[in-house]
Write a protein that holds these residues in place. Structure first.
Motif, PDB file in Angstrom:
ATOM      1  N   VAL A 161       0.978  -1.241   0.008  1.00 61.38           N
ATOM      2  CA  VAL A 161       0.089   0.005   0.015  1.00 61.38           C
ATOM      3  C   VAL A 161       1.022   1.383   0.152  1.00 61.38           C
ATOM      4  O   VAL A 161       1.657   1.541   0.815  1.00 61.38           O
ATOM      5  N   LEU A 162       0.782   1.839  -1.004  1.00 60.05           N
ATOM      6  CA  LEU A 162       1.776   3.136  -1.183  1.00 60.05           C
ATOM      7  C   LEU A 162       0.900   4.337  -0.656  1.00 60.05           C
ATOM      8  O   LEU A 162      -0.006   4.538  -1.000  1.00 60.05           O
ATOM      9  N   SER A 337       5.697  16.453   0.001  1.00 59.71           N
ATOM     10  CA  SER A 337       5.251  15.266   0.123  1.00 59.71           C
ATOM     11  C   SER A 337       5.980  14.382   0.848  1.00 59.71           C
ATOM     12  O   SER A 337       7.396  14.116   0.718  1.00 59.71           O
ATOM     13  N   ALA A 338       5.700  13.450   1.274  1.00 60.44           N
ATOM     14  CA  ALA A 338       6.307  12.088   2.089  1.00 60.44           C
ATOM     15  C   ALA A 338       5.656  10.955   1.591  1.00 60.44           C
ATOM     16  O   ALA A 338       4.446  10.804   1.794  1.00 60.44           O
ATOM     17  N   GLY A 339       6.479   9.955   1.106  1.00 62.19           N
ATOM     18  CA  GLY A 339       5.900   8.631   0.643  1.00 62.19           C
ATOM     19  C   GLY A 339       6.432   7.515   1.375  1.00 62.19           C
ATOM     20  O   GLY A 339       7.590   7.501   1.741  1.00 62.19           O
ATOM     21  N   LEU A 340       5.561   6.641   1.813  1.00 62.18           N
ATOM     22  CA  LEU A 340       6.041   5.449   2.372  1.00 62.18           C
ATOM     23  C   LEU A 340       5.240   4.149   1.742  1.00 62.18           C
ATOM     24  O   LEU A 340       4.107   4.287   1.299  1.00 62.18           O
ATOM     25  N   VAL A 341       5.847   3.023   1.969  1.00 52.23           N
ATOM     26  CA  VAL A 341       5.160   1.728   1.337  1.00 52.23           C
ATOM     27  C   VAL A 341       5.104   1.039   2.642  1.00 52.23           C
ATOM     28  O   VAL A 341       5.743   0.749   3.574  1.00 52.23           O
ATOM     29  N   ARG A 342       3.548   0.617   2.942  1.00 45.73           N
ATOM     30  CA  ARG A 342       3.246  -0.170   3.899  1.00 45.73           C
ATOM     31  C   ARG A 342       2.535  -1.535   3.641  1.00 45.73           C
ATOM     32  O   ARG A 342       2.404  -1.826   2.215  1.00 45.73           O
ATOM     33  N   THR A 343       2.115  -2.330   4.353  1.00 45.73           N
ATOM     34  CA  THR A 343       1.191  -3.323   3.977  1.00 45.73           C
ATOM     35  C   THR A 343      -0.142  -3.547   5.145  1.00 45.73           C
ATOM     36  O   THR A 343      -0.241  -2.753   6.152  1.00 45.73           O
ATOM     37  N   ALA A 344      -0.967  -4.061   4.498  1.00 48.33           N
ATOM     38  CA  ALA A 344      -2.238  -4.333   5.258  1.00 48.33           C
ATOM     39  C   ALA A 344      -2.796  -5.626   5.339  1.00 48.33           C
ATOM     40  O   ALA A 344      -2.815  -6.305   4.206  1.00 48.33           O
TER      41      ALA A 344
END
Length: 366
Positions: A161-162, A337-344
């Motif tokens: 999830v980006l 902006s700040a971008g992170l990659v997460r998961t769910a």
């Protein structure tokens, strides 16, 4: 005893976990809402034995979703941090890890119809006003949780999830540097008070006699440090305009040290009365911004990159987290902006049951 059934989806979002509700299924009054969430989580017992909390601050978080009436957003995300034992609910902060599950949960709830192999969802964080774009994997217009993306602090792999965060500077205090200073001294300790996605009081680990590489448990066991840190946090809370923060989880607290494992900088994060086992998504943005800002307490701990956007890799207690920062330095630090990659991942769904009217302030459904 009459019980009230409330529909919910139980999700892991990033390295946090909790129930995701439709806002319309909960009381509108915040006092009554707090009682419902305390009952649902089971706050008041260290194991949350009479609720669905997990006995830790990262597992007593709540997301409440609704279709947004904002011209920009698709979904409104209202967050609540429920305490483990104190039967308190804080509606001031937001949570980026729980936000990782907002896009998938919105699709699960029917609030969003997936389209194409990747569905873009515009989310308004109601607590802070931040704007976040979530890109959720929907191959063949069907939501999936399967993927090979791994994040430190969560076992296994899942679909990525980006998250792209915008409008996060000064979201709680109205200013990037709410005291107007790059450094302040509180109780003899130099700190940088910064508000990017989350107001955080940031200090050098060595100023507390720490290395900055301690495990979460080692820090948790150091109650003398916690006492010293909390005294500074409370005084700094007043300095940045948040008033009495003794019962609020904001501002948070962070410690920095030079990187030792190939990252940009080492960091430890506090929630604030517990050590975060990994790293908060919101806190990561603030700590990364601090690392990039000349004159902050991060001076001397890293060689600041000149390229933009830049990937800031924070070494935390359980591994690393990457934050992609797009910024300018024309008139001081400006974060675009700040971008992170997460998961769910969806863990369960159905109804959570809470005690009936008179104990929560909510009437039983007809």
């Amino acid at each position: 005893m009459t019980q009230i059934a409330i529909p919910y989806i139980f999700m892991r979002g990033g390295t946090s976990r909790g129930p995701y509700f439709r806002r319309e299924d909960l009381p509108t009054d915040l006092g009554s809402l707090a009682k419902v969430l305390i009952a649902a989580v089971g706050s008041g017992h260290p194991l949350n034995i009479d609720g669905i909390g997990g006995g830790a601050a990262v597992t007593t978080k709540v997301a409440m979703l609704s279709a947004s009436d904002d011209a920009w957003a698709d979904i409104d995300y209202f967050f609540a941090q429920v305490s483990v034992e104190d039967q308190l609910v804080d509606f001031k902060p937001t949570c980026g890890n729980i936000l990782s599950g907002v896009g998938p949960a919105a699709i699960e709830m029917g609030l969003i119809t997936p389209s194409g192999n990747e569905t873009e969802i515009r989310i308004r964080a109601v607590n802070t006003g931040a704007q976040v774009i979530a890109k959720v994997q929907t191959p063949g217009s069907a939501l999936t949780y399967e993927g090979d993306t791994e994040i430190a602090g969560s076992p296994g792999s899942s679909a990525p999830v980006l998250l792209s965060f915008m409008g996060v500077v000064g979201s709680s205090t109205g200013a990037f540097l709410p005291t107007g200073n790059l450094r302040d001294t509180v109780d003899g300790i130099e700190v940088t008070c910064m508000d990017v996605a989350m107001p955080v009081i940031i200090a050098r680990a060595t100023d507390f006699g720490l290395s900055g590489y301690e495990s979460a448990q080692e820090l948790e066991d150091n109650r003398a440090f916690f006492d010293q840190m909390e005294a500074i946090r409370v005084k700094a809370g007043k300095l940045i305009g948040l008033g009495d923060v003794t019962k609020s989880v904001t501002p948070k607290f962070g410690l920095l040290a030079p990187a030792i494992d190939g990252g940009t900088i080492a960091a430890r994060y506090f929630m604030p009365w517990k050590t975060h086992p990994t790293m908060a998504v919101t806190g990561a943005q603030c700590l990364a911004a601090c690392a990039l800002t000349p004159g902050s307490v991060a001076d001397g701990m890293l060689t600041r990159p000149s390229a933009c956007p830049v990937e800031v890799v924070l070494e935390h207690a359980s591994g690393k987290i990457d934050v992609l920062i797009d910024y300018t330095f024309e008139d001081g630090f400006t974060l675009n902006s700040a971008g992170l990659v997460r998961t769910a991942r969806k863990l369960a769904d159905g109804h959570v049951y809470i005690p009936g009217q008179g104990q929560t302030g909510q009437e039983a459904p007809a």
